[in-house]
Design an enzyme around this catalytic site. Structure first.
Site, PDB file in Angstrom:
ATOM      1  N   TYR A   1       0.873  -1.138   0.200  1.00 42.05           N
ATOM      2  CA  TYR A   1      -0.113   0.114  -0.093  1.00 42.05           C
ATOM      3  C   TYR A   1       1.002   1.115   0.136  1.00 42.05           C
ATOM      4  O   TYR A   1       2.070   1.291  -0.748  1.00 42.05           O
ATOM      5  CB  TYR A   1      -0.944  -0.014   1.338  1.00 42.05           C
ATOM      6  CG  TYR A   1      -2.450   0.938   0.776  1.00 42.05           C
ATOM      7  CD1 TYR A   1      -3.014   0.751  -0.221  1.00 42.05           C
ATOM      8  CD2 TYR A   1      -2.422   1.944   1.751  1.00 42.05           C
ATOM      9  CE1 TYR A   1      -3.779   1.483  -0.705  1.00 42.05           C
ATOM     10  CE2 TYR A   1      -3.485   2.825   1.241  1.00 42.05           C
ATOM     11  CZ  TYR A   1      -4.135   2.632   0.220  1.00 42.05           C
ATOM     12  OH  TYR A   1      -5.154   3.408  -0.161  1.00 42.05           O
TER      13      TYR A   1
ATOM     14  N   ARG B   1      -9.077  10.302  -8.148  1.00 41.52           N
ATOM     15  CA  ARG B   1      -8.251  10.830  -7.059  1.00 41.52           C
ATOM     16  C   ARG B   1      -7.338  10.010  -6.472  1.00 41.52           C
ATOM     17  O   ARG B   1      -7.546   9.729  -5.303  1.00 41.52           O
ATOM     18  CB  ARG B   1      -8.821  11.890  -6.453  1.00 41.52           C
ATOM     19  CG  ARG B   1      -8.267  12.786  -5.558  1.00 41.52           C
ATOM     20  CD  ARG B   1      -9.296  13.223  -4.400  1.00 41.52           C
ATOM     21  NE  ARG B   1      -9.505  12.001  -3.264  1.00 41.52           N
ATOM     22  CZ  ARG B   1      -8.591  11.638  -2.583  1.00 41.52           C
ATOM     23  NH1 ARG B   1      -7.353  12.446  -2.311  1.00 41.52           N
ATOM     24  NH2 ARG B   1      -8.893  10.856  -1.743  1.00 41.52           N
TER      25      ARG B   1
ATOM     26  N   LYS C   1      -5.769  -2.369  -1.082  1.00 42.79           N
ATOM     27  CA  LYS C   1      -6.805  -2.389   0.307  1.00 42.79           C
ATOM     28  C   LYS C   1      -7.178  -3.597   0.585  1.00 42.79           C
ATOM     29  O   LYS C   1      -7.143  -4.087   2.026  1.00 42.79           O
ATOM     30  CB  LYS C   1      -7.985  -1.338   0.037  1.00 42.79           C
ATOM     31  CG  LYS C   1      -7.446   0.028  -0.100  1.00 42.79           C
ATOM     32  CD  LYS C   1      -7.647   0.501   1.482  1.00 42.79           C
ATOM     33  CE  LYS C   1      -6.923   2.012   1.759  1.00 42.79           C
ATOM     34  NZ  LYS C   1      -7.846   3.056   1.462  1.00 42.79           N
TER      35      LYS C   1
ATOM     36  N   GLU D   1     -13.488   4.295  -2.881  1.00 42.16           N
ATOM     37  CA  GLU D   1     -12.056   4.486  -2.630  1.00 42.16           C
ATOM     38  C   GLU D   1     -11.698   5.427  -3.875  1.00 42.16           C
ATOM     39  O   GLU D   1     -11.735   5.192  -5.074  1.00 42.16           O
ATOM     40  CB  GLU D   1     -11.350   3.020  -2.792  1.00 42.16           C
ATOM     41  CG  GLU D   1      -9.962   3.160  -2.546  1.00 42.16           C
ATOM     42  CD  GLU D   1      -9.565   3.426  -1.124  1.00 42.16           C
ATOM     43  OE1 GLU D   1      -8.743   4.433  -0.812  1.00 42.16           O
ATOM     44  OE2 GLU D   1     -10.429   2.896  -0.153  1.00 42.16           O
ATOM     45  N   ASP D   2     -11.056   6.525  -3.451  1.00 41.66           N
ATOM     46  CA  ASP D   2     -10.223   7.467  -4.110  1.00 41.66           C
ATOM     47  C   ASP D   2     -11.175   8.039  -5.419  1.00 41.66           C
ATOM     48  O   ASP D   2     -10.806   8.083  -6.536  1.00 41.66           O
ATOM     49  CB  ASP D   2      -9.052   6.845  -4.800  1.00 41.66           C
ATOM     50  CG  ASP D   2      -8.001   6.755  -3.866  1.00 41.66           C
ATOM     51  OD1 ASP D   2      -8.225   7.422  -2.858  1.00 41.66           O
ATOM     52  OD2 ASP D   2      -6.804   6.081  -3.910  1.00 41.66           O
TER      53      ASP D   2
ATOM     54  N   ASP E   1     -13.443   5.253   2.582  1.00 42.60           N
ATOM     55  CA  ASP E   1     -12.476   5.254   3.194  1.00 42.60           C
ATOM     56  C   ASP E   1     -11.756   6.573   3.390  1.00 42.60           C
ATOM     57  O   ASP E   1     -11.090   6.905   4.263  1.00 42.60           O
ATOM     58  CB  ASP E   1     -11.662   4.091   2.892  1.00 42.60           C
ATOM     59  CG  ASP E   1     -10.328   3.804   4.085  1.00 42.60           C
ATOM     60  OD1 ASP E   1     -10.762   3.900   5.017  1.00 42.60           O
ATOM     61  OD2 ASP E   1      -9.220   3.943   3.552  1.00 42.60           O
ATOM     62  N   ASP E   2     -11.706   7.350   2.294  1.00 44.44           N
ATOM     63  CA  ASP E   2     -10.942   8.676   2.077  1.00 44.44           C
ATOM     64  C   ASP E   2     -11.588   9.709   3.163  1.00 44.44           C
ATOM     65  O   ASP E   2     -10.967  10.560   3.691  1.00 44.44           O
ATOM     66  CB  ASP E   2     -10.829   8.963   0.559  1.00 44.44           C
ATOM     67  CG  ASP E   2     -10.291   8.080  -0.274  1.00 44.44           C
ATOM     68  OD1 ASP E   2      -9.200   7.722  -0.037  1.00 44.44           O
ATOM     69  OD2 ASP E   2     -11.037   7.531  -1.202  1.00 44.44           O
TER      70      ASP E   2
ATOM     71  N   ASN F   1      -0.505  11.838   1.763  1.00 48.57           N
ATOM     72  CA  ASN F   1       0.185  10.802   1.393  1.00 48.57           C
ATOM     73  C   ASN F   1       0.532  10.844  -0.203  1.00 48.57           C
ATOM     74  O   ASN F   1      -0.239  11.791  -1.104  1.00 48.57           O
ATOM     75  CB  ASN F   1      -0.565   9.290   1.065  1.00 48.57           C
ATOM     76  CG  ASN F   1      -0.465   8.999   2.745  1.00 48.57           C
ATOM     77  OD1 ASN F   1       0.757   8.668   3.285  1.00 48.57           O
ATOM     78  ND2 ASN F   1      -1.406   8.183   3.135  1.00 48.57           N
TER      79      ASN F   1
END
Length: 548
Positions: free
Chosen positions: A99, A153, A171, A243-244, A266-267, A408
């Site tokens: 990750y 993203r 993930k 996710e993203d 999650d973000d 990150n």
């Protein structure tokens, strides 16, 4: 049966080519006889422990981080049990290559390193109207956790299109390594709605659709078709992790779906819970409880707004004040300076709740001087934005300033731990998004906490799996943060660290899962009934441990 080249499929050969069944040299003599493996393997036998040790030696010999990533992915394609054994037993060492931070580079180069083995499902706009039937092409029927992205993203790297598939794959590997969710119950999905990344569109080897991103109602309809297909195929307790997704879609999709299916982003929510856990954990060091802090965020995107809203929620739970009152302790800076009432006309919807009646200031240092925050949280992807002047100002106002540089990958961090400790004369309570090693300063060893979402989302997934959760709520995320904060051992606190060691991640995930599952039963959002008499024992019993 022969194919056109005269290939004859044999039971033993098929076993060795099936990652979930292959043990390599781990097959016993009896298994080699029964499964028709004689002659297909050298005669020696190696235990799983031997194979893990050998794999780690080979991993450590590789010099480039991307080579280590590709090596581990290739292992997953060949021997899944060994892959998860390596991850479970060497989580701290391997996580950066599964990750963050290396998955960022892997996504940027995903089309080049794509290895032609199905790690998940790729659903493109060409498949509209057929998504439900395409789910039947995946070989496992009992899917409990899906991580899916549209690649818009990816970390702090922007639009990676279908190459963002590296994120769901990574993930879900951590679901298994960090929380024991069985890999066969996990499904990574990439929704290919096009990309606006010119480099990808012009790359002859890009493996996704070469078209601009779909937007508007047609985009929402495509996501809806996928969500409805997943629930129809796998049931109402299948957990769907966004996710993203880009800012323009992430909040809207979450708000639309979170009351309809078992899902979370999650973000927005995982990042929020892990950051809140760090704040709650810091009380043991600073003596300041969450409702006595004054927060300043650099960055007002998904992560910033998600953390800010969950902190406000936590203050509300702790104090009983209205959510509007709680938000008044939280300030944000975006690229145009302080988010405040005088800018209401220009603000995106997710910033409006934090537009307070304060005088506009243009930059971070001015904001720190004007607002005198106790906690500074970086979610901006602006490297080095927490400079010496900013941290010295935070230290002048606070005995133990909280400095969280959460962006990150590593190259985007607002400051390094070494900078935070040096410029605060060792007073900073620091956490980062990507991993950093311990820092020696004036004879003391500081351990920078990594506010890694892996402390939260695998436990959420484990809870949902173990109790058949039908919803994931903000209360679950607050409960997860409290459970995580309660696991920090004293020696970590003594080193100014607000997270437990990653080597303890499976036990941490268990504690998080137990706390969330208890809430699911208390709120009637669990479908595994009746409630187990011993919830922790039940959850421990469903955790997968890689073994032959």
């Amino acid at each position: 049966m022969h194919d056109s080249q005269g290939f004859v499929g044999s039971k033993g050969y098929t076993t060795l080519k099936t990652p979930s069944q292959n043990k390599g040299l781990g097959f016993t003599d009896a298994e080699r006889e029964t499964l028709g493996l004689r002659g297909l393997l050298p005669p020696a036998t190696l235990t799983l422990e031997d194979q893990v040790e050998l794999t780690m030696q080979e991993l450590r010999r590789k010099t480039s981080a991307l080579d280590k990533y590709v090596f581990l992915q290739s292992l997953q394609d060949v021997n899944a049990t060994l892959y998860y054994a390596v991850l479970s037993r060497h989580t701290y060492e391997c996580m950066p290559f599964v990750y963050t931070p290396v998955v960022g580079e892997a996504c940027q180069k995903f089309s080049q390193i794509y290895r032609h083995t199905p790690q998940g499902l790729y659903l493109s706009l060409n498949d509209r109207g057929k998504l439900r039937s395409i789910l039947d092409n995946w070989p496992v029927e009992d899917i409990r956790a899906i991580v899916f992205t549209d690649g818009e993203r990816i970390l702090g790297l922007g639009d990676q299109g279908i190459d963002g598939m590296g994120i769901p794959v990574g993930k879900l590997a951590l679901y298994t390594a960090c929380a024991g969710v069985h890999p066969s119950h996990c499904l990574p999905v990439a929704l290919d709605v096009g990309t606006n990344n010119e480099a990808k569109l012009n790359d002859p080897f890009y493996i996704g659709l070469k078209r601009r991103r779909l937007t508007g109602e047609a985009y929402d309809a495509f996501v809806a078709e996928f969500m409805e297909a997943a629930v129809d195929k796998y049931g109402k307790s299948v957990m769907l992790q966004f996710e993203d997704f880009g800012n323009n879609n992430a909040f809207r999709l979450l708000h639309h779906w979170q009351e309809k299916v078992c899902c979370f982003n999650d973000d927005i929510q995982g990042t929020a819970a892990v950051a809140l856990a760090g704040i709650l954990g810091s009380t043991a060091i600073t003596g300041t409880v969450v409702n006595d802090h004054r927060f300043l965020f650099l960055g007002a995107g998904e992560a910033g707004a998600g953390i800010a809203e969950l902190i406000a929620y936590a203050i509300q739970v702790e104090t009983g004040k209205s959510i509007e009152e709680c938000r008044k302790q939280i300030f944000m800076l975006d690229s145009n300076g302080l988010v405040c009432k005088s800018r209401l006309g220009e603000l995106q919807h997710h910033k409006i709740n934090f537009a307070h009646d304060a005088e506009h200031v243009p930059d971070l240092l001015s904001a720190v001087k004007a607002l005198k925050p106790t906690a500074l949280i970086g979610v901006s992807t602006l490297a080095k934005s927490f400079n010496q002047a900013v941290i010295e100002e935070m230290s002048a106002n606070n005995e133990r300033p909280i400095i969280f540089a959460l962006s990150n990958p590593t190259s985007k961090a607002e400051c390094t731990p070494e900078e935070a400790y040096r410029w605060s004369d060792g007073a900073a309570v620091f956490a980062s998004g990507s991993p950093f090693g311990p820092v020696e300063f004036k004879g003391k060893t500081y351990v920078p906490g990594q506010g890694n979402n892996a402390y939260i989302f695998p436990g959420v997934g484990l809870a949902a799996f173990a109790c058949g959760a039908t919803r994931i709520t903000d209360l679950d995320m607050y409960i997860a943060a409290k459970a995580l904060a309660a696991t920090i051992p004293q020696d970590q606190l003594d080193a100014s660290c607000v997270y437990p060691p990653l080597r303890d991640i499976r036990e941490v995930s268990l504690k998080v899962a137990v706390a969330i599952a208890a809430n699911k039963y208390a709120t009637g959002q669990a479908s595994v009934l009746p409630k187990p008499a011993d919830l922790e024992a039940h959850i421990r019993s469903v955790m997968y441990t890689p073994r032959y």
